[in-house]
Design an enzyme around this catalytic site. Structure first.
Site, short mmCIF file in Angstrom:
data_model
loop_
_atom_site.label_atom_id
_atom_site.label_comp_id
_atom_site.label_asym_id
_atom_site.label_seq_id
_atom_site.Cartn_x
_atom_site.Cartn_y
_atom_site.Cartn_z
N ARG A 295 0.82 -1.21 0.00
CA ARG A 295 0.00 0.00 0.00
C ARG A 295 0.86 1.26 0.00
O ARG A 295 0.58 2.20 -0.73
CB ARG A 295 -0.95 -0.02 1.21
CG ARG A 295 -2.09 -0.98 0.99
CD ARG A 295 -3.04 -1.08 2.16
NE ARG A 295 -4.20 -1.87 1.72
CZ ARG A 295 -5.25 -2.16 2.47
NH1 ARG A 295 -5.32 -1.74 3.74
NH2 ARG A 295 -6.26 -2.86 1.98
N TYR A 436 -6.07 -0.52 -6.83
CA TYR A 436 -5.56 -1.81 -6.33
C TYR A 436 -4.92 -1.69 -4.94
O TYR A 436 -4.78 -0.61 -4.41
CB TYR A 436 -4.67 -2.52 -7.34
CG TYR A 436 -3.44 -1.89 -7.91
CD1 TYR A 436 -2.80 -0.81 -7.34
CD2 TYR A 436 -2.88 -2.44 -9.07
CE1 TYR A 436 -1.64 -0.29 -7.89
CE2 TYR A 436 -1.72 -1.93 -9.62
CZ TYR A 436 -1.11 -0.85 -9.03
OH TYR A 436 0.03 -0.36 -9.58
N GLU A 437 -4.65 -2.83 -4.37
CA GLU A 437 -4.21 -2.92 -2.96
C GLU A 437 -5.23 -2.27 -2.02
O GLU A 437 -4.87 -1.70 -0.99
CB GLU A 437 -2.84 -2.28 -2.75
CG GLU A 437 -1.73 -2.82 -3.62
CD GLU A 437 -1.49 -4.31 -3.49
OE1 GLU A 437 -1.93 -4.90 -2.49
OE2 GLU A 437 -0.89 -4.89 -4.40
N GLY A 438 -6.51 -2.43 -2.34
CA GLY A 438 -7.57 -1.78 -1.56
C GLY A 438 -7.87 -0.43 -2.17
O GLY A 438 -6.99 0.42 -2.24
N GLN A 443 -9.08 2.40 1.93
CA GLN A 443 -8.01 3.03 2.73
C GLN A 443 -8.61 4.00 3.74
O GLN A 443 -8.20 4.05 4.90
CB GLN A 443 -7.03 3.81 1.83
CG GLN A 443 -6.40 3.00 0.72
CD GLN A 443 -5.66 1.79 1.20
OE1 GLN A 443 -4.96 1.85 2.22
NE2 GLN A 443 -5.79 0.68 0.51
#
Lengths: 584, 584
Positions: A295, A436-438, A443
């Site tokens: 992240r 991506y990555e949440g 977040q």
């Protein structure tokens, strides 16, 4: 496309003068390093990024990746650049000593990461995920797995991937249903479909190590029943060399808005042999080791794209002659003035600059706390600061990346929309980083719903303390007082979120995150500008002082809009129902 | 890609209840029209947009345009759709009676334009420019040219283009140097290179009529020496049929971020035969007739893309099941709740909705004033309102289009980045609208530097009066008072700009435009929401009331940030110089 120049002077100022790297390395016991060495390594990284990786960026976007006969081919030159990267030891920069890594401080690695992202985001992605894989394996994998796999992942002889998402399970991993059946030999047979797998296949290395989330037969429902498995593309023989193809394949590669030179794969696991990493049902925790790192790294993608766009826009604004500046003729010998002198163009450039350099400071402050945490895992304040800042870095720096790359197009006018200039590619490429990555919404929920409230606001306090450190070092009394007021105001508004309902929190999340980021960036600007007044480089002193003034006058007011929004609660958000969204 | 549905219920509400179209048509003397007929024509337009044009959008993006042997080919189906459009009379909707046009009110044409933009922006562009060409020729061309060219431009048998930009002359047309040499037969030989020519060539019609800016030999320097010429692709024979190829060619077509199915041509004129339109050296004024129309139309592109994106995101948010809503389980029979119930997703959707519907109201108010101006050219208030609102419509509606289409991607998560869903295409396509027909920065300068200040603020006053009309009709006392306060506050802040220096004005421009747009949209929302309470459709009443509350709580605060920024003056913008932008 104007060529990319590494912002070495800014790195040097930030590391030496602002972060006081020599003192920092002494404090955290990284006594093999000092600021001279840091600058030297960063300069070498700059050379690699600009000379080897950046020249591949434009053609890579045009060529994209190909899938044929189950094998992925990346654009011309990508594999060779990777092999040079590995040969020069760059892949090993963060890996631990015992597996052949260089264990560089993050304060050295992060600038290199930023530059790689500026130079060629598609190319960088696969190496980023390998670094995350190494992190997760160091923390969670058995000695046996570490011995078999880590040396080659650290060196870069093999690459790593993260396999979380399934077609019906993205944000909500509780829904994932890839299965892991225990086998007699202690391994597991992995069966299921994963999507959005970056570097799921490529032509760079002879093996790829997939980190795959799956469920054991006896697994509890939901996220508490997910385990992590290591699934190699090729199974190893007794000597540890890749030998037998595993039961996995690439179903397809995605056709995307950007990062076209990075293969995004659908992966099919058909009883593939996998090995448990960490404890059963603890897969999400293991994956989060990768994810938190990833992240922050994704945040750096926003920063990297922003810097590249700023450089392109600035170069164009200096060259492009159109009209006369309203404040008076600037270049009487020319048929018109450079558009740089148009106040609205300068406004766009300084918006780019103040956001980009502010985020660079944030990223290096984060790196400093990563150094602290790695050298002293008991440093709870460092861990708190990192936990709190991770979603801010990921979401804000990528939102910022989109804004800045869009401004870069705008400075170019119609030419910004034409592919050959490369400005529009930066915007297309960086758009993925908000997803991506949440997603950035996730977040924001992580920040306000978990980080802010956990342990009665302890992470908030630690972060407040970290920024107070910076404020107390500001020598100019007026600026110190403004920075302190900004910080206190942020803490007070943050504290007001603690009593909110779950729905109010969720409705507030994105605006709270943006409010926090603009506030903290303001503190960073006061801090940098003050520090720069004591730097040798007069251009830096003037630049930071004036850019701080710009940020204060033109950007900081965004806080107010975000505060009004996040304090409004969930009522207006949840009131609209059903056909009221689209009455017929 | 979820299929596009025309927002007919919103058009009907806005036209019948809000704009009171029947009364309006009586007042302006458009007595052949009433709201029933308007709805009927709009419904037919909706059918064409959804059934014929929208299905070509995705494939058109993938196929793009091709240039071979000097001829441009558009994607499969595009030419046939155009021929159907022409056969059904759509191309003639705005053209004057005497040249075979239907002279529809703008209040009918604008919804059709919006829908065409939603359905397929690339396809729409060429027809839009033909409409602009007709406008300019009606106003400026000689009877002879009108008789020879207008019938076929109105019907759509031929299309039109605008040729302004040259490689070194975009925003600054004073620099253009295409030449026009007088010929013995009264025509002119046009020589020069033009870039960014939308529809410069295509396979839709057998002739294309180029409107080209060039300089006569005796022309004064700068913009006062530019004349407008009509340059046909094929010269006409004595019967008025296309016969001889003119000395012009397509040099290349651009490879772009989006609108790939629209050919953007480099045009080379090599002594091409052209005919003067309007007076010598008055070309810019003539072109501005096209340009003002085109600028509003470009604003509608932002609106069209935003609506399409909102529809896609809403459909996905209703179907996609992930996690449970924080306010409580919503769909207990499902494995998870639809993401529509997540407050942060609802926030994104309502941001899309409130901006899109607000801009639709703005566009229809603008259309109403266009009806007034056309039916009564002496109506100075109408002319003032249009002049003032044109840059706001162009810039704000396209900035808004980018934000809304980006939110549409965000609602889809990672899937939004994949081409097959079509969400990313909307964002790529709409990005051009912030650039062409004058960048949004140029629009903002036009607003604050010309429109706001001209004649002591008369256009501001007329616009204030137009919005006051709306406020006085608000029946709810509380909402009326808020709307009035918002409007008065906007006028007061606007008036403060009148004494600014040229540099301060230029530095303030974009933020002043955004401040104005958010303020005026607020007034429109109070007005719409109040009016909707008296509509028959209960879903509309609830939807408008609640969306107004959302706009007020979550969006309107952006005004504050923009006001702080534009009031800060030029100092912080102009302070940074030379190497301070990128110190080494």
């Amino acid at each position: 496309m104007p060529s990319y120049h590494a912002p070495l002077a800014d790195f040097q100022f930030l590391l030496r003068d602002w972060l006081k790297l020599d003192k920092h390395y002494q404090e955290v016991g990284l006594t093999d390093f000092d600021v001279e060495l840091a600058n030297e390594i960063i300069a070498q990284g700059a050379k690699f990024a600009t000379d080897v990786v950046a020249p591949l960026n434009r053609d890579g976007d045009e060529a994209g990746c190909q899938l044929q006969d189950g094998k992925v081919t990346t654009p011309k030159g990508f594999a060779a650049a990777y092999q040079e990267y590995v040969a020069n030891g760059w892949n090993a920069m963060l890996g631990p000593d015992e597996f052949g890594g260089q264990a560089l401080p993050y304060t050295i690695a992060v600038p290199i990461h930023e530059m790689l992202n500026s130079a060629n985001l598609s190319w960088r992605l696969t190496t980023m995920l390998t670094e995350s894989t190494v992190l997760a394996m160091c923390k969670h994998a058995s000695d046996d797995l570490q011995q078999k796999y880590l040396h080659k992942l650290v060196s870069g002889e093999w690459t790593g991937t993260m396999n979380l998402t399934e077609p019906h399970a993205g944000t909500d991993l509780a829904l994932l249903n890839t299965k892991a059946e225990p086998q007699q030999d202690g391994s597991y047979a992995i069966t299921g479909n994963k999507i959005f797998i970056t570097g799921g296949d490529h032509d760079w290395t002879d093996n790829i190590i997939h980190m795959v989330l799956a469920r054991l037969p006896d697994a509890p429902k939901g996220v508490k029943g997910i385990s992590l498995f290591l699934v190699p593309k090729l199974l190893l023989d007794d000597e540890g060399n890749p030998a037998t193809p595993n039961a996995l394949s690439v179903g397809s590669i995605e056709h995307k808005m950007g990062i076209k030179a990075s293969p995004t794969c659908v992966m099919n696991y058909d009883g593939a042999k996998g090995y448990l990493v960490g404890e059963p049902h603890q897969g999400l925790a293991c994956m989060f080791t990768m994810m938190n790192d990833a992240r922050f790294q994704v945040g750096l993608q926003g920063l990297g794209a922003a810097e590249a766009s700023y450089q392109g826009a600035l170069a164009y604004a200096r060259e492009r002659l159109q009209s006369r500046a309203p404040q008076g003729v600037q270049q009487p010998g020319q048929k018109a003035d450079a558009i740089l002198f148009q106040p609205d163009v300068a406004r766009m450039l300084l918006t780019q600059k103040s956001l980009t350099e502010g985020c660079r400071a944030l990223s290096l402050l984060y790196a400093k706390y990563m150094d602290k945490e790695r050298t002293n895992p008991a440093d709870q304040q460092a861990a708190d600061v990192l936990q709190f800042l991770t979603p801010i870095c990921k979401a804000f720096m990528t939102d910022m990346g989109l804004e800045v790359t869009s401004l870069g197009i705008q400075v170019f006018g119609g030419h910004g929309y034409i592919r050959e200039w490369g400005m529009e590619q930066l915007m297309r490429d960086v758009r993925i980083a908000m997803l991506y990555e949440g997603t950035n919404g996730i977040q924001a929920l992580d920040l306000i719903g978990r980080k802010l409230t956990r342990d009665g606001g302890k992470m908030l306090q630690s972060t407040y303390a970290a920024f107070t450190d910076l404020v107390t070092q500001i020598e100019d009394a007026e600026h110190q007082s403004r920075a302190q007021a900004l910080l206190d105001d942020w803490r007070a508004s943050s504290a007001e979120c603690l009593g909110m309902s779950a729905a109010d929190v969720a409705a507030a999340a994105c605006d709270y995150l943006a409010f926090s980021a603009y506030s903290l960036l303001g503190v960073l600007w006061y801090s940098m500008a003050d520090c720069a007044q004591r730097a040798d480089n007069k251009a830096i002193a003037e630049s930071k002082r004036k850019t701080c003034a710009f940020y204060e006058a033109r950007i900081l007011g965004r806080r107010d809009a975000h505060r009004l929004a996040f304090k409004a609660g969930a009522d207006s958000v949840l009131a609209v129902k059903g056909a009221e969204f689209d009455y017929q």
